[in-house]
Design an enzyme around this catalytic site. Structure first.
Site, PDB file in Angstrom:
ATOM      1  N   GLN A  21     -29.396 -24.363  10.987  1.00 14.74           N
ATOM      2  CA  GLN A  21     -28.458 -23.549  11.563  1.00 14.74           C
ATOM      3  C   GLN A  21     -27.338 -23.501  12.404  1.00 14.74           C
ATOM      4  O   GLN A  21     -26.312 -23.199  12.209  1.00 14.74           O
ATOM      5  CB  GLN A  21     -27.997 -22.196  11.508  1.00 14.74           C
ATOM      6  CG  GLN A  21     -29.584 -21.199  10.243  1.00 14.74           C
ATOM      7  CD  GLN A  21     -29.099 -20.138  10.030  1.00 14.74           C
ATOM      8  OE1 GLN A  21     -30.664 -19.331  10.927  1.00 14.74           O
ATOM      9  NE2 GLN A  21     -28.750 -18.890  10.065  1.00 14.74           N
ATOM     10  N   GLY A  79     -32.605 -14.474  14.297  1.00 12.81           N
ATOM     11  CA  GLY A  79     -33.638 -15.089  13.930  1.00 12.81           C
ATOM     12  C   GLY A  79     -32.146 -16.270  13.893  1.00 12.81           C
ATOM     13  O   GLY A  79     -30.632 -16.086  13.519  1.00 12.81           O
ATOM     14  N   CYS A 113     -26.551 -12.746   7.149  1.00 12.77           N
ATOM     15  CA  CYS A 113     -27.377 -14.241   7.923  1.00 12.77           C
ATOM     16  C   CYS A 113     -26.580 -14.883   8.433  1.00 12.77           C
ATOM     17  O   CYS A 113     -24.963 -14.632   8.768  1.00 12.77           O
ATOM     18  CB  CYS A 113     -27.742 -14.514   6.955  1.00 12.77           C
ATOM     19  SG  CYS A 113     -28.102 -16.756   6.806  1.00 12.77           S
ATOM     20  N   LEU A 114     -26.979 -14.870  10.022  1.00  6.74           N
ATOM     21  CA  LEU A 114     -24.838 -16.036  10.889  1.00  6.74           C
ATOM     22  C   LEU A 114     -24.716 -17.062  10.243  1.00  6.74           C
ATOM     23  O   LEU A 114     -23.621 -17.446  10.625  1.00  6.74           O
ATOM     24  CB  LEU A 114     -25.905 -16.075  11.879  1.00  6.74           C
ATOM     25  CG  LEU A 114     -26.665 -15.246  13.368  1.00  6.74           C
ATOM     26  CD1 LEU A 114     -27.269 -15.770  14.184  1.00  6.74           C
ATOM     27  CD2 LEU A 114     -25.200 -13.847  13.194  1.00  6.74           C
ATOM     28  N   HIS A 136     -37.171 -15.476   5.362  1.00  2.00           N
ATOM     29  CA  HIS A 136     -35.289 -15.522   6.027  1.00  2.00           C
ATOM     30  C   HIS A 136     -35.658 -16.524   6.220  1.00  2.00           C
ATOM     31  O   HIS A 136     -35.034 -17.733   6.383  1.00  2.00           O
ATOM     32  CB  HIS A 136     -35.051 -14.342   6.355  1.00  2.00           C
ATOM     33  CG  HIS A 136     -33.495 -14.720   6.706  1.00  2.00           C
ATOM     34  ND1 HIS A 136     -32.060 -14.056   6.028  1.00  2.00           N
ATOM     35  CD2 HIS A 136     -32.360 -15.745   7.229  1.00  2.00           C
ATOM     36  CE1 HIS A 136     -31.800 -14.668   6.177  1.00  2.00           C
ATOM     37  NE2 HIS A 136     -32.033 -15.477   6.709  1.00  2.00           N
ATOM     38  N   GLU A 137     -35.918 -16.914   7.375  1.00  2.52           N
ATOM     39  CA  GLU A 137     -35.917 -17.635   8.825  1.00  2.52           C
ATOM     40  C   GLU A 137     -36.549 -19.326   8.050  1.00  2.52           C
ATOM     41  O   GLU A 137     -35.877 -20.147   8.507  1.00  2.52           O
ATOM     42  CB  GLU A 137     -36.430 -17.803  10.390  1.00  2.52           C
ATOM     43  CG  GLU A 137     -35.096 -16.493  10.900  1.00  2.52           C
ATOM     44  CD  GLU A 137     -33.694 -16.941  10.562  1.00  2.52           C
ATOM     45  OE1 GLU A 137     -33.528 -18.476  11.075  1.00  2.52           O
ATOM     46  OE2 GLU A 137     -33.160 -16.202  10.696  1.00  2.52           O
ATOM     47  N   HIS A 168     -35.193 -20.731   5.157  1.00  4.58           N
ATOM     48  CA  HIS A 168     -34.056 -22.560   5.736  1.00  4.58           C
ATOM     49  C   HIS A 168     -34.122 -23.082   5.905  1.00  4.58           C
ATOM     50  O   HIS A 168     -33.621 -24.516   5.777  1.00  4.58           O
ATOM     51  CB  HIS A 168     -33.224 -21.690   7.144  1.00  4.58           C
ATOM     52  CG  HIS A 168     -31.938 -20.425   6.909  1.00  4.58           C
ATOM     53  ND1 HIS A 168     -30.832 -21.010   6.760  1.00  4.58           N
ATOM     54  CD2 HIS A 168     -32.614 -20.061   7.695  1.00  4.58           C
ATOM     55  CE1 HIS A 168     -30.436 -19.841   6.692  1.00  4.58           C
ATOM     56  NE2 HIS A 168     -31.203 -18.705   7.393  1.00  4.58           N
TER      57      HIS A 168
END
Length: 169
Positions: free
Chosen positions: A51, A46, A92-93, A134-135, A138
């Site tokens: 991000q 994701g 997480c990225l 999660h996304e 953000h």
């Protein structure tokens, strides 16, 4: 399509709330395609617009492990229903090298526009529900580390798994 630079923890943009997308334009469609390419290149499941430094309420994901080629686009998403509870270990990225325990809903219903501007109303459960939540977080400036009761390095987590595996033998 382009690979975008992923913003990492410590950048204040990740703590800000995103603004709604006013209209699904060609520019928005290009950004979502870039987000998909960036997510795949980074081997993520994701990626939310903040991000990559864009403060718009949109994210992309590929949360279905049995169909990793299926990418979803959510523009101006709203989680309408949450059901149950599950434990998840999340990375997480934007927080490379770490993983943390988070309690998430077992099932979610989400509504939002797709890349063509069409409304979609979908239900996800298990890992896919975790990915969606999660996304979605953000977009409100929330990282999984804000919700986690135990963040550790990937190496520390690998050690825990190794010990558990040895104990099961």
């Amino acid at each position: 399509m382009a690979i975008r630079k992923i913003v990492e923890k410590g950048d204040e943009i990740l703590a800000k709330k995103c603004k709604p997308v006013k209209e699904v334009t060609k520019h928005i469609q290009t950004v979502t395609r870039d987000m998909i390419d960036t997510m795949i290149e980074a081997d993520g499941v994701g990626l939310a617009a903040p991000q990559i430094g864009i403060m718009k309420r949109m994210f992309v994901c590929r949360p279905e492990l049995e169909d990793p080629e299926h990418n979803y686009v959510f523009i101006n998403p709203e989680i309408l229903e949450k059901e149950g509870e599950q434990d998840s270990m999340e990375g997480c990225l934007s927080v490379p090298g770490y993983i943390g325990h988070v309690v998430r809903p077992e099932k979610v219903r989400i509504q939002g526009l797709d890349a063509e501007g069409e409304m979609q109303d979908l239900v996800f459960d298990g890992f896919a529900a975790t990915c969606i939540c999660h996304e979605y977080d953000h977009l409100d400036g929330i990282l999984y580390t804000d919700r986690s009761d135990n963040v550790m390095t990937n190496e520390e987590y690998a050690e825990i798994l190794k010990k558990q595996e040895e104990e099961e033998r």
